[in-house]
Structures are given as C-alpha cells and as structure tokens.
Scaffold this motif. Structure first.
Motif, PDB file in Angstrom:
ATOM      1  N   TYR A  91      58.273 -15.490  29.268  1.00  0.00           N
ATOM      2  CA  TYR A  91      57.678 -14.862  30.399  1.00  0.00           C
ATOM      3  C   TYR A  91      56.525 -15.667  30.936  1.00  0.00           C
ATOM      4  O   TYR A  91      56.367 -16.262  31.975  1.00  0.00           O
ATOM      5  CB  TYR A  91      57.353 -13.368  30.011  1.00  0.00           C
ATOM      6  CG  TYR A  91      56.935 -12.693  31.110  1.00  0.00           C
ATOM      7  CD1 TYR A  91      57.478 -12.841  32.481  1.00  0.00           C
ATOM      8  CD2 TYR A  91      55.937 -12.010  31.308  1.00  0.00           C
ATOM      9  CE1 TYR A  91      57.290 -11.903  33.671  1.00  0.00           C
ATOM     10  CE2 TYR A  91      55.295 -11.223  32.413  1.00  0.00           C
ATOM     11  CZ  TYR A  91      56.153 -11.160  33.602  1.00  0.00           C
ATOM     12  OH  TYR A  91      55.601 -10.640  34.659  1.00  0.00           O
ATOM     13  N   THR A  92      56.015 -16.237  29.655  1.00  0.00           N
ATOM     14  CA  THR A  92      54.632 -17.235  29.982  1.00  0.00           C
ATOM     15  C   THR A  92      54.987 -18.358  30.847  1.00  0.00           C
ATOM     16  O   THR A  92      54.329 -18.850  31.624  1.00  0.00           O
ATOM     17  CB  THR A  92      54.154 -17.577  28.706  1.00  0.00           C
ATOM     18  OG1 THR A  92      53.862 -16.470  27.816  1.00  0.00           O
ATOM     19  CG2 THR A  92      53.147 -18.572  28.606  1.00  0.00           C
ATOM     20  N   LYS A  93      56.361 -18.935  30.698  1.00  0.00           N
ATOM     21  CA  LYS A  93      56.724 -19.984  31.460  1.00  0.00           C
ATOM     22  C   LYS A  93      57.042 -19.870  32.782  1.00  0.00           C
ATOM     23  O   LYS A  93      56.700 -20.745  33.519  1.00  0.00           O
ATOM     24  CB  LYS A  93      58.349 -20.442  30.944  1.00  0.00           C
ATOM     25  CG  LYS A  93      58.655 -21.803  31.289  1.00  0.00           C
ATOM     26  CD  LYS A  93      59.742 -22.503  30.556  1.00  0.00           C
ATOM     27  CE  LYS A  93      60.195 -23.825  31.059  1.00  0.00           C
ATOM     28  NZ  LYS A  93      60.634 -23.808  32.614  1.00  0.00           N
TER      29      LYS A  93
ATOM     30  N   TYR B  91      50.474 -10.096  17.532  1.00  0.00           N
ATOM     31  CA  TYR B  91      51.225  -9.249  18.363  1.00  0.00           C
ATOM     32  C   TYR B  91      51.845  -9.976  19.767  1.00  0.00           C
ATOM     33  O   TYR B  91      52.842  -9.896  20.158  1.00  0.00           O
ATOM     34  CB  TYR B  91      50.256  -7.750  18.689  1.00  0.00           C
ATOM     35  CG  TYR B  91      51.087  -6.766  19.600  1.00  0.00           C
ATOM     36  CD1 TYR B  91      52.199  -6.005  19.068  1.00  0.00           C
ATOM     37  CD2 TYR B  91      50.963  -6.564  20.786  1.00  0.00           C
ATOM     38  CE1 TYR B  91      52.709  -5.134  19.824  1.00  0.00           C
ATOM     39  CE2 TYR B  91      51.637  -5.832  21.694  1.00  0.00           C
ATOM     40  CZ  TYR B  91      52.524  -4.920  21.016  1.00  0.00           C
ATOM     41  OH  TYR B  91      53.106  -3.855  21.824  1.00  0.00           O
ATOM     42  N   LEU B  92      50.892 -10.613  20.277  1.00  0.00           N
ATOM     43  CA  LEU B  92      51.062 -11.353  21.591  1.00  0.00           C
ATOM     44  C   LEU B  92      52.137 -12.203  21.335  1.00  0.00           C
ATOM     45  O   LEU B  92      53.004 -12.528  22.259  1.00  0.00           O
ATOM     46  CB  LEU B  92      50.074 -11.982  21.912  1.00  0.00           C
ATOM     47  CG  LEU B  92      48.613 -11.263  22.680  1.00  0.00           C
ATOM     48  CD1 LEU B  92      47.663 -12.193  23.198  1.00  0.00           C
ATOM     49  CD2 LEU B  92      49.322 -10.073  23.467  1.00  0.00           C
ATOM     50  N   GLY B  93      52.154 -12.682  20.033  1.00  0.00           N
ATOM     51  CA  GLY B  93      53.291 -13.800  19.716  1.00  0.00           C
ATOM     52  C   GLY B  93      54.745 -13.312  19.192  1.00  0.00           C
ATOM     53  O   GLY B  93      55.458 -13.939  18.911  1.00  0.00           O
TER      54      GLY B  93
ATOM     55  N   VAL C 121      56.055 -10.020  20.943  1.00  0.00           N
ATOM     56  CA  VAL C 121      56.569  -9.283  21.769  1.00  0.00           C
ATOM     57  C   VAL C 121      56.496  -9.936  23.059  1.00  0.00           C
ATOM     58  O   VAL C 121      55.575 -10.779  23.383  1.00  0.00           O
ATOM     59  CB  VAL C 121      55.973  -7.747  22.041  1.00  0.00           C
ATOM     60  CG1 VAL C 121      56.075  -7.060  20.710  1.00  0.00           C
ATOM     61  CG2 VAL C 121      54.603  -7.794  22.487  1.00  0.00           C
ATOM     62  N   SER C 122      57.150  -9.632  24.175  1.00  0.00           N
ATOM     63  CA  SER C 122      57.309 -10.358  25.419  1.00  0.00           C
ATOM     64  C   SER C 122      56.777  -9.557  26.420  1.00  0.00           C
ATOM     65  O   SER C 122      56.618  -8.400  26.640  1.00  0.00           O
ATOM     66  CB  SER C 122      58.402 -10.732  25.971  1.00  0.00           C
ATOM     67  OG  SER C 122      58.582 -11.313  27.142  1.00  0.00           O
ATOM     68  N   GLY C 123      55.857 -10.081  27.531  1.00  0.00           N
ATOM     69  CA  GLY C 123      55.123  -9.483  28.430  1.00  0.00           C
ATOM     70  C   GLY C 123      55.916  -9.040  29.563  1.00  0.00           C
ATOM     71  O   GLY C 123      55.623  -8.407  30.408  1.00  0.00           O
TER      72      GLY C 123
END
Ligand SMILES: Cc1cc2nc3c(=O)[nH]c(=O)nc-3n(C[C@H](O)[C@H](O)[C@H](O)COP(=O)(O)O)c2cc1C
Length: 120
Positions: A9-11, A35-37, A39-41
């Motif tokens: 999603y970051t992309k 955790y951030l690494g 699961v996806s936002g």
C-alpha cells in the motif's frame, strides 16, 4: 535509496507524491514496527493501532515519535529487472511471484532530530 514491492500500500503513496520520509524509531518502538511490517495499511488504520502520530509537514508525512526523520524528494524510480540478477537462486528464493522491488532514490532535503531523545 529504498526498495518497495508492488504489493505494498505504501507504494501507492510513493508513486503519487513527490516526497517521502524515512523515520528512525528508538528500540522502545520495536513491537509497533514489527506490527507495521506485518499488516497492510490497506486493510486497517495500522498507524492509529500502533499509537503513532502522523505529522503532515514539509510536503510529506512522518511520525511525531520518530527520533530521526529524513525528508526526501524522489529523484529516480526504477523497477529491478529479472535480467539484472546475477544469481538465479536470488530470484527463486526472494521472488517466487516475480514481484520485483521498485527502487527509489531520494535527495535528503531535511533531517529532523528529536533533541529530547536523539541528542540528549
Ligand atoms: C523489518 C522489516 C523491514 C521491511 N522492509 C521492507 C522494504 O524495504 N520494502 C518492502 O517493500 N517491504 C518491506 N517490509 C514489508 C512491509 O513492511 C510489509 O509488507 C507491510 O505489511 C506493508 O504494509 P503496507 O501494505 O501498508 O505498505 C519490511 C518488513 C519488516 C518487518
């Protein structure tokens, strides 16, 4: 220089925006970072869940809790090519889906350091 897989999603943000930030957190944030690494936002507000505070400034966003922030402007974007890998096993091991990372080269515009935690 950073490398992002197409599925992130970051992309979407990286491709849309002229700037990005890199945040360095201290060891007390290890759990939240894991955790951030993992699961996806795209599926939830993981930033809020991790208790982090987004700061919108300098044409990008970063975390208020970061001890060090690099504010960067994108200069060069390129997808890694299969033909560039010199060893087949790197492809087989890391890219079974052939979803090669995209490389972003950024110019560091600004470095923000928390004086309470980083310098102090
Ligand atoms: C320590 C660590 C480092 C990571 N580094 C990267 C990276 O450099 N590039 C990348 O595409 N994914 C990396 N990941 C994986 C993403 O953080 C993970 O897929 C995350 O769920 C993506 O979230 P998003 O979909 O909200 O962007 C890393 C994960 C961990 C735990």
């Amino acid at each position: 220089m950073i490398y992002i897989r197409p599925s992130r999603y970051t992309k979407e943000f990286l491709d849309k925006e002229a700037r990005f930030s890199l945040c360095v957190m201290d060891a007390s944030f290890r759990k939240q970072m894991a955790y951030l690494g993992s699961v996806s936002g795209r599926n939830e507000n993981k930033i809020a869940k991790a208790g982090l505070t987004p700061v919108y400034a300098d044409g990008t966003v970063y975390f208020a809790e970061a001890k060090l922030v690099l504010v960067c402007t994108k200069l060069y974007v390129s997808e890694l090519k299969e033909s560039g890998f010199l060893y087949r096993e790197i492809i087989d091991k890391n890219y079974p889906l052939r979803d090669y990372h995209t490389m972003y080269v950024g110019r560091i515009e600004k470095v923000l350091a928390r004086d309470d935690e980083y310098l102090g």
